[in-house]
Write an enzyme that holds these catalytic residues in place. Structure first.
Site, short mmCIF file in Angstrom:
data_model
loop_
_atom_site.label_atom_id
_atom_site.label_comp_id
_atom_site.label_asym_id
_atom_site.label_seq_id
_atom_site.Cartn_x
_atom_site.Cartn_y
_atom_site.Cartn_z
N SER A 22 56.57 33.02 48.30
CA SER A 22 57.52 33.77 49.20
C SER A 22 58.13 32.73 50.19
O SER A 22 57.81 31.19 50.46
CB SER A 22 56.67 34.56 50.09
OG SER A 22 55.52 34.01 50.60
N ILE A 24 58.48 29.77 52.80
CA ILE A 24 59.66 28.62 52.86
C ILE A 24 59.29 28.38 50.98
O ILE A 24 60.26 27.24 50.70
CB ILE A 24 58.93 27.09 53.79
CG1 ILE A 24 59.12 27.85 54.92
CG2 ILE A 24 59.32 26.20 53.23
CD1 ILE A 24 58.08 27.41 56.28
N ARG A 44 48.91 31.17 43.75
CA ARG A 44 47.55 31.59 43.32
C ARG A 44 48.56 33.33 43.42
O ARG A 44 47.71 34.34 42.76
CB ARG A 44 46.70 32.39 44.38
CG ARG A 44 45.55 31.28 45.49
CD ARG A 44 45.16 30.61 46.31
NE ARG A 44 45.63 31.48 47.01
CZ ARG A 44 45.00 31.49 48.51
NH1 ARG A 44 43.50 31.61 48.47
NH2 ARG A 44 45.51 32.25 50.10
N VAL A 69 45.27 25.90 45.45
CA VAL A 69 45.78 24.31 45.98
C VAL A 69 44.05 24.11 46.56
O VAL A 69 43.93 22.65 46.78
CB VAL A 69 47.11 24.51 46.33
CG1 VAL A 69 47.52 24.31 45.79
CG2 VAL A 69 45.74 24.49 47.95
N ASN A 91 53.45 22.52 49.56
CA ASN A 91 54.25 23.59 50.71
C ASN A 91 52.84 24.86 50.93
O ASN A 91 52.78 25.53 52.20
CB ASN A 91 55.46 24.65 50.07
CG ASN A 91 55.49 25.79 50.89
OD1 ASN A 91 56.16 25.93 52.58
ND2 ASN A 91 55.45 26.75 50.66
N TYR A 156 43.51 25.51 62.64
CA TYR A 156 44.74 24.87 61.90
C TYR A 156 45.64 23.70 62.27
O TYR A 156 45.87 23.08 61.15
CB TYR A 156 45.45 26.21 61.99
CG TYR A 156 47.30 25.99 61.15
CD1 TYR A 156 47.38 27.00 60.56
CD2 TYR A 156 47.78 26.17 62.34
CE1 TYR A 156 48.47 26.54 60.10
CE2 TYR A 156 49.30 26.01 61.99
CZ TYR A 156 49.70 26.57 60.44
OH TYR A 156 51.23 26.14 60.23
N LYS A 160 46.94 20.33 60.04
CA LYS A 160 48.35 20.27 60.03
C LYS A 160 48.39 18.28 60.49
O LYS A 160 49.03 17.75 60.30
CB LYS A 160 49.50 20.98 60.50
CG LYS A 160 49.17 22.26 60.03
CD LYS A 160 50.15 21.96 58.73
CE LYS A 160 49.94 23.53 57.95
NZ LYS A 160 50.87 23.28 56.65
N THR A 191 58.57 34.20 58.68
CA THR A 191 57.63 34.39 56.98
C THR A 191 56.60 35.11 57.17
O THR A 191 56.68 36.17 58.24
CB THR A 191 57.04 32.72 55.99
OG1 THR A 191 56.26 32.47 58.02
CG2 THR A 191 58.41 31.77 56.33
#
Length: 259
Positions: A22, A24, A44, A69, A91, A156, A160, A191
């Protein structure tokens, strides 16, 4: 280069997109197929992958493989099925908010496992083959959270930022080997992750979804959210001929939020 040639610029290349079910990832897969690449979607959720395969199958050759992942063994099994890979789009990602004092080890580890370790494992699986062939394009979908800080998402942001650091370091290691490594850093993008952020805001405050949207939009000079297709355009350019001099970069796709 005429438009027809440009549209098939990746003819003969094989691309893997993680988190391709889904958002991006799906938009990137569509762009790569239109550019002539053969695409393997990984994720997944088998039902979502199948849905994207049905939607995009007419554009070119596709395959779907299940993967977690964050699991070394799962990544090894998945990539053992793919054959040679020319392009890897890391991604897959997950975001969860919490004040720092309420960030427990489970949340911290989950953010690192999915967002950072997943990039490491996927890259480790494809890099030896790329080096052997003297060609490769690795694009890590990070976030503006890898460039600046945001309150209530420390785990998060840490993950990143780690992706951006990994990108820069690896790019230097392989700079003379025909492999480029870059990161694309989207701002708030339309998203499911954005929808989850809005729902968190509305559930923990008295704001409506519209007010929550306005709160997030204040940080964007263009006063609009990014579309998955706009992120996919940046990813595609980093994979196409002519982008060879771009490596170790963190390209912000954020309407001017990060400069």
């Amino acid at each position: 280069m005429n438009s027809t040639m440009l549209n098939r610029a990746l003819e003969g290349r094989h691309a893997v997109v993680t988190g391709g079910g889904s958002g991006i990832g799906a938009a990137v897969a569509e762009m790569l197929l239109k550019a002539g690449a053969r695409v393997t979607l990984m994720g997944r959720n088998a039902a979502r992958l199948d849905s994207q395969r049905n939607r995009l199958a007419a554009l070119g050759e596709m395959a779907c493989i299940g993967v977690d992942v964050s699991s070394e063994s799962s990544v090894e099994r998945a990539f053992a099925q793919t054959g040679a890979i020319d392009i890897l789009i890391n991604n897959a990602g997950q975001a969860q908010a919490a004040p720092f004092t309420q960030t427990d080890m489970a949340l911290w580890q989950r953010m690192l496992d999915v967002n950072l370790t997943g990039v490491f494992l996927g890259t480790r699986a494809v890099l030896p083959g790329m080096l052997e062939r003297g060609y490769g394009r690795i694009v890590n979908v990070a976030s503006t959270a890898g460039q600046i800080g945001y309150a209530y998402v420390a785990a998060y942001c840490a993950a990143k930022h780690g992706v951006v650091g990994l990108t820069r370091s690896l790019a230097l290691e392989v700079a003379t080997k025909g492999v480029t490594v870059n990161a694309v850093c989207p701002g708030y993008t339309e998203t499911e992750l954005l929808q989850a952020s809005l729902e968190q805001i509305t559930s923990k405050t008295s704001r409506t979804e519209e007010q929550a949207r306005e709160t997030l939009l204040r940080s964007n000079p263009q006063r609009r959210f990014v579309s998955p297709q706009q992120v996919a355009n940046a990813v595609l350019w980093l994979c196409q001929p002519g982008s060879e001099a771009m490596t170790g970069q963190s390209v912000s796709v954020s309407g001017g939020e990060v400069m």
